[in-house]
Design a protein around this motif. Structure first.
Motif, short mmCIF file in Angstrom:
data_model
loop_
_atom_site.label_atom_id
_atom_site.label_comp_id
_atom_site.label_asym_id
_atom_site.label_seq_id
_atom_site.Cartn_x
_atom_site.Cartn_y
_atom_site.Cartn_z
N MET A 139 -93.81 89.38 13.00
CA MET A 139 -94.99 88.55 13.16
C MET A 139 -96.15 89.51 13.39
SD MET A 139 -93.35 85.56 15.55
CE MET A 139 -94.69 84.42 15.32
N GLU A 140 -97.02 89.69 12.41
CA GLU A 140 -98.02 90.75 12.44
C GLU A 140 -99.00 90.59 13.58
OE1 GLU A 140 -99.62 91.96 8.66
OE2 GLU A 140 -101.60 91.98 9.55
N VAL A 141 -99.46 89.38 13.85
CA VAL A 141 -100.40 89.12 14.92
C VAL A 141 -99.93 87.91 15.70
CG1 VAL A 141 -102.77 88.50 15.52
CG2 VAL A 141 -102.36 90.04 13.62
N THR A 142 -99.89 88.00 17.01
CA THR A 142 -99.50 86.87 17.84
C THR A 142 -100.70 86.35 18.58
OG1 THR A 142 -99.04 88.13 19.83
CG2 THR A 142 -97.26 87.98 18.20
N VAL A 143 -100.63 85.10 19.00
CA VAL A 143 -101.72 84.53 19.77
C VAL A 143 -101.89 85.28 21.08
CG1 VAL A 143 -102.49 82.48 21.00
CG2 VAL A 143 -101.51 82.26 18.73
N GLU A 144 -100.78 85.67 21.68
CA GLU A 144 -100.85 86.42 22.94
C GLU A 144 -101.63 87.71 22.76
OE1 GLU A 144 -97.33 88.42 24.64
OE2 GLU A 144 -97.72 87.17 26.39
N GLU A 145 -101.36 88.43 21.67
CA GLU A 145 -102.07 89.68 21.40
C GLU A 145 -103.55 89.39 21.15
OE1 GLU A 145 -98.50 92.25 19.30
OE2 GLU A 145 -99.77 90.94 18.11
N ALA A 146 -103.82 88.33 20.40
CA ALA A 146 -105.20 88.01 20.04
C ALA A 146 -106.03 87.69 21.27
CB ALA A 146 -105.22 86.82 19.08
N MET A 147 -105.41 87.09 22.28
CA MET A 147 -106.17 86.65 23.44
C MET A 147 -106.15 87.62 24.60
SD MET A 147 -105.51 82.59 23.48
CE MET A 147 -105.95 81.60 22.05
N THR A 148 -105.33 88.68 24.52
CA THR A 148 -105.29 89.64 25.61
C THR A 148 -105.87 90.99 25.25
OG1 THR A 148 -103.02 90.24 25.02
CG2 THR A 148 -103.29 88.58 26.71
N HIS A 149 -105.86 91.33 23.97
CA HIS A 149 -106.43 92.61 23.55
C HIS A 149 -107.95 92.51 23.50
CE1 HIS A 149 -102.55 94.24 21.46
NE2 HIS A 149 -102.36 93.81 22.69
N HIS A 150 -108.61 93.63 23.70
CA HIS A 150 -110.07 93.63 23.68
C HIS A 150 -110.62 93.39 22.28
CE1 HIS A 150 -110.52 94.62 27.83
NE2 HIS A 150 -109.78 95.70 27.71
N HIS A 151 -109.91 93.89 21.25
CA HIS A 151 -110.36 93.70 19.88
C HIS A 151 -109.17 93.36 19.00
CE1 HIS A 151 -113.60 96.15 21.59
NE2 HIS A 151 -114.38 95.66 20.65
N VAL A 152 -109.42 92.53 18.00
CA VAL A 152 -108.41 92.23 16.99
C VAL A 152 -109.07 92.43 15.64
CG1 VAL A 152 -106.90 90.48 16.01
CG2 VAL A 152 -107.32 90.50 18.47
N ASN A 153 -108.68 93.52 14.96
CA ASN A 153 -109.26 93.82 13.65
C ASN A 153 -110.78 93.82 13.67
OD1 ASN A 153 -106.72 94.00 12.67
ND2 ASN A 153 -106.71 92.04 11.64
N GLY A 154 -111.36 94.37 14.73
CA GLY A 154 -112.81 94.47 14.78
C GLY A 154 -113.48 93.29 15.46
N ASP A 188 -103.84 77.06 17.31
CA ASP A 188 -104.07 76.49 15.97
C ASP A 188 -105.41 76.96 15.40
OD1 ASP A 188 -101.66 75.21 16.11
OD2 ASP A 188 -102.49 73.24 16.60
N GLU A 189 -106.44 77.02 16.26
CA GLU A 189 -107.75 77.48 15.79
C GLU A 189 -107.66 78.94 15.31
OE1 GLU A 189 -110.58 76.99 18.89
OE2 GLU A 189 -110.35 74.80 18.98
N PHE A 190 -106.98 79.76 16.10
CA PHE A 190 -106.85 81.17 15.72
C PHE A 190 -106.06 81.33 14.43
CE2 PHE A 190 -104.22 84.97 15.59
CZ PHE A 190 -105.21 85.94 15.50
N GLU A 191 -104.90 80.63 14.35
CA GLU A 191 -104.06 80.77 13.17
C GLU A 191 -104.79 80.32 11.91
OE1 GLU A 191 -100.38 78.71 13.92
OE2 GLU A 191 -99.45 80.53 14.70
N LYS A 192 -105.55 79.23 12.02
CA LYS A 192 -106.29 78.74 10.85
C LYS A 192 -107.30 79.77 10.40
CE LYS A 192 -108.89 74.81 9.05
NZ LYS A 192 -109.46 73.47 9.34
N ALA A 193 -108.06 80.33 11.36
CA ALA A 193 -109.05 81.36 11.02
C ALA A 193 -108.38 82.61 10.45
CB ALA A 193 -109.87 81.73 12.26
N TYR A 194 -107.22 82.97 11.01
CA TYR A 194 -106.48 84.15 10.56
C TYR A 194 -106.07 84.02 9.10
CZ TYR A 194 -102.47 87.37 10.25
OH TYR A 194 -101.58 88.33 9.86
N PHE A 195 -105.47 82.87 8.76
CA PHE A 195 -105.00 82.68 7.39
C PHE A 195 -106.17 82.50 6.42
CE2 PHE A 195 -100.99 81.39 9.55
CZ PHE A 195 -100.18 82.34 8.97
#
Length: 240
Positions: A139-154, A188-195
């Protein structure tokens, strides 16, 4: 050589994993359900466990929780599932799972996860929980990573209003997440934007998006439909 316990209610999966792991020189014990897994864990201390999430008697996350609360989670546990949500995967890693494999499991991902698990011994936490860095294999990106890391792909960090800008869908597009919303809605908001971002970047090519995100095409189609992603719009907003 390691001793690996495989817990899965599907005979074909058990046989396949057993054959692969035996070929790698490991000793393999098999359990068809949580009851058999409990019995084997009482009799032995496996070096690693491959644990299916969805089983008829007791699900894998519940069994993982039992082992954690009773001090029996002394070995790395790799969760497996073909239908688990990111919520389930995150919950399992918080309990103490060392990795997550999404079915159908490729040989490369299986051997990589097993090798990583065997070479990283979990440290026992108070109450028996294992302290293992979450690694959701496949799973390349997880919601947990997206919400805890300071940056996600910029992406810029969360601002003072609890909003985090998403990955832009096109040169001018900008969207924000409300991190004060319930986890499921934020996910769901993050996943939709990601895809949508990857669809736009790959000019709507489902093949390239599947390769980029690490999902099977059928799973990708199902996920996009579930999230309500407009494929035509995503393609129109391609980044060229």
């Amino acid at each position: 050589m390691a001793t690996i316990l495989v817990v899965d209610d599907e005979l074909g999966i058990r046989d396949l994993l057993s054959e692969i792991l035996n070929d790698e020189g490991h000793a393999v014990e098999l359990a068809a359900n949580a009851a058999e897994a409990r019995s084997l864990r009482q009799q032995m201390r496996p070096d690693l466990v491959l644990l299916d999430i969805w089983m008829p008697d007791t699900d894998g996350v519940t069994l993982l929780k039992e082992w954690s609360s009773t001090g029996l989670l002394t070995m790395p546990v790799i969760m497996m599932s073909g239908h688990a949500t990111i919520d389930t995967a995150v919950e399992a890693t918080r309990i103490g799972a060392s990795a997550f494999l999404e079915k159908p499991i490729t040989l490369q991902k299986l051997l990589k996860a097993v090798d990583q698990g065997l070479n990283k011994v979990p440290k026992a936490a108070p109450g028996g929980a294992a302290l293992v860095p979450p690694r959701l294999v496949g799973m390349e990106v997880t919601v947990e990573e997206a919400m805890t890391h300071h940056h996600v792909n910029g992406v810029a960090p969360v601002n003072g209003n609890g909003l985090m800008p998403t990955l832009p869908m096109g040169p001018q597009a900008q969207q924000t997440f409300n991190l004060d919303s319930p986890l499921r809605e934020a996910r769901d908001e993050f996943e939709k934007a990601y895809f949508e971002y990857h669809l736009a970047k790959e000019s709507g090519s489902m093949t390239r998006v599947a390769e980029k995100t690490g999902l099977e095409r059928t799973h990708l189609y199902r996920k996009l439909k579930q999230l309500g992603v407009d494929l035509a719009r995503a393609k129109r907003n391609g980044l060229g």
